[in-house]
Design an enzyme around this catalytic site. Structure first.
Site, PDB file in Angstrom:
ATOM      1  N   MET B   1       0.963  -1.053   0.000  1.00  0.00           N
ATOM      2  CA  MET B   1      -0.047   0.035  -0.122  1.00  0.00           C
ATOM      3  C   MET B   1       0.940   1.279  -0.047  1.00  0.00           C
ATOM      4  O   MET B   1       0.770   2.175   0.691  1.00  0.00           O
ATOM      5  CB  MET B   1      -0.757  -0.053   1.126  1.00  0.00           C
ATOM      6  CG  MET B   1      -1.796  -1.380   1.501  1.00  0.00           C
ATOM      7  SD  MET B   1      -2.528  -1.334   3.114  1.00  0.00           S
ATOM      8  CE  MET B   1      -3.484  -2.767   2.901  1.00  0.00           C
ATOM      9  N   PRO B   2       1.902   1.568  -0.938  1.00  0.00           N
ATOM     10  CA  PRO B   2       2.659   2.635  -0.911  1.00  0.00           C
ATOM     11  C   PRO B   2       1.825   3.986  -1.103  1.00  0.00           C
ATOM     12  O   PRO B   2       0.915   4.095  -2.032  1.00  0.00           O
ATOM     13  CB  PRO B   2       3.572   2.357  -2.036  1.00  0.00           C
ATOM     14  CG  PRO B   2       3.440   1.143  -2.572  1.00  0.00           C
ATOM     15  CD  PRO B   2       2.138   0.530  -2.040  1.00  0.00           C
ATOM     16  N   ILE B   3       2.075   4.804  -0.067  1.00  0.00           N
ATOM     17  CA  ILE B   3       1.438   6.213  -0.277  1.00  0.00           C
ATOM     18  C   ILE B   3       2.520   7.045  -0.541  1.00  0.00           C
ATOM     19  O   ILE B   3       3.374   7.397   0.283  1.00  0.00           O
ATOM     20  CB  ILE B   3       0.758   6.673   1.047  1.00  0.00           C
ATOM     21  CG1 ILE B   3      -0.336   5.306   1.246  1.00  0.00           C
ATOM     22  CG2 ILE B   3       0.230   7.872   0.788  1.00  0.00           C
ATOM     23  CD1 ILE B   3      -1.039   5.835   2.686  1.00  0.00           C
ATOM     24  N   THR B  40      -1.186   5.165  -3.967  1.00  0.00           N
ATOM     25  CA  THR B  40      -1.828   6.298  -3.937  1.00  0.00           C
ATOM     26  C   THR B  40      -0.586   7.305  -3.967  1.00  0.00           C
ATOM     27  O   THR B  40       0.404   7.258  -3.368  1.00  0.00           O
ATOM     28  CB  THR B  40      -2.615   6.616  -2.381  1.00  0.00           C
ATOM     29  OG1 THR B  40      -3.309   5.642  -1.991  1.00  0.00           O
ATOM     30  CG2 THR B  40      -3.059   7.884  -2.254  1.00  0.00           C
TER      31      THR B  40
ATOM     32  N   LYS C   7       5.672   6.310   1.802  1.00  0.00           N
ATOM     33  CA  LYS C   7       5.518   5.309   2.863  1.00  0.00           C
ATOM     34  C   LYS C   7       4.926   4.027   2.204  1.00  0.00           C
ATOM     35  O   LYS C   7       4.094   3.951   1.378  1.00  0.00           O
ATOM     36  CB  LYS C   7       4.182   6.026   3.704  1.00  0.00           C
ATOM     37  CG  LYS C   7       4.517   7.269   4.412  1.00  0.00           C
ATOM     38  CD  LYS C   7       3.576   7.576   5.417  1.00  0.00           C
ATOM     39  CE  LYS C   7       3.968   9.000   5.890  1.00  0.00           C
ATOM     40  NZ  LYS C   7       3.009   9.292   7.140  1.00  0.00           N
TER      41      LYS C   7
END
Lengths: 61, 61, 61, 61, 61, 61
Positions: B1-3, B40, C7
């Protein structure tokens, strides 16, 4: 490469913002042994409707 | 889930922002083995009065 | 002075992190007209116990 | 001293924002044993042109 | 309620961190008219493998 | 696509973290009209040596 982010309520004037950036940069250089060129300071303003302390917003006080 | 968050000075146009989001997503997918759906990307623009490098703001240059 | 923060869940190896930083830098330079020297990329890893999507953590799956 | 930041698309009304801040504060107090006075909640709104999921922006849908 | 976050490479000792927090607090109080009690300072350390400038990491130098 | 980040002192156990993520997700869904699938919650723990309130660290108390 210290990166300093200051989140605060909107409303400070331009002289205060300039002084904040200058003096935080100096403080970081003096306390953690960084070069001035390596220091970035970012100001992020918050609206009083977008912030709560103990569940209460300044805009509702 | 890289942001991924990109903070940059305001002023880029909408085509640049669209391309930035598309291509950063592709880059993340290719380099760290993530699915496109999990990525995202957020753009946060900064005013030139709210940013300092070596204590100096672009707005004071 | 674009500052990019990624992140993602911990677990990528060092080659993946190096590639991620190199290629995100290139992508930013190409899409928003920044110099390479102005681009900073930061990786922040998250533990699977510290992240939830739809209220569920990867560590509880 | 929990500090909670909620990033979401712009468009919620003031009642929703007040409720969000009040109820997140209560949730934090109940789940992680913090005093209400120690909890800060910050809302940061994003424009639909500044956010992408799987490389697509809500503004391009 | 200024919240100051300092991201920097790991490696500073505890005296430097204490001084950094004390003196940034004083600087914020003096420049933007905040009370000491309202100021929070957070240090976030980065590993040299998790940071790149112009696409290069300190760990690869 | 609300993304909620909770910064807090380290020391909570795993049950507290799971409950925090579950219940913040529910709170966001109920108050701002988001789907559960769209909500991400991230916990970031801080060391007592890396945090100051009014210039004082919990580790120095």
């Amino acid at each position: 490469m210290p990166i300093v982010t200051v989140k605060m309520l909107e409303g400070r004037n331009d002289d205060q913002k300039r002084a904040l950036i200058e003096q935080i940069t100096s403080t970081v250089v003096e306390t953690v042994d960084a070069t001035p060129e390596s220091v970035t300071v970012i100001i992020e303003e918050m609206k009083p409707t977008h912030l709560g302390k103990a569940g209460k917003r300044p805009s509702d006080a």
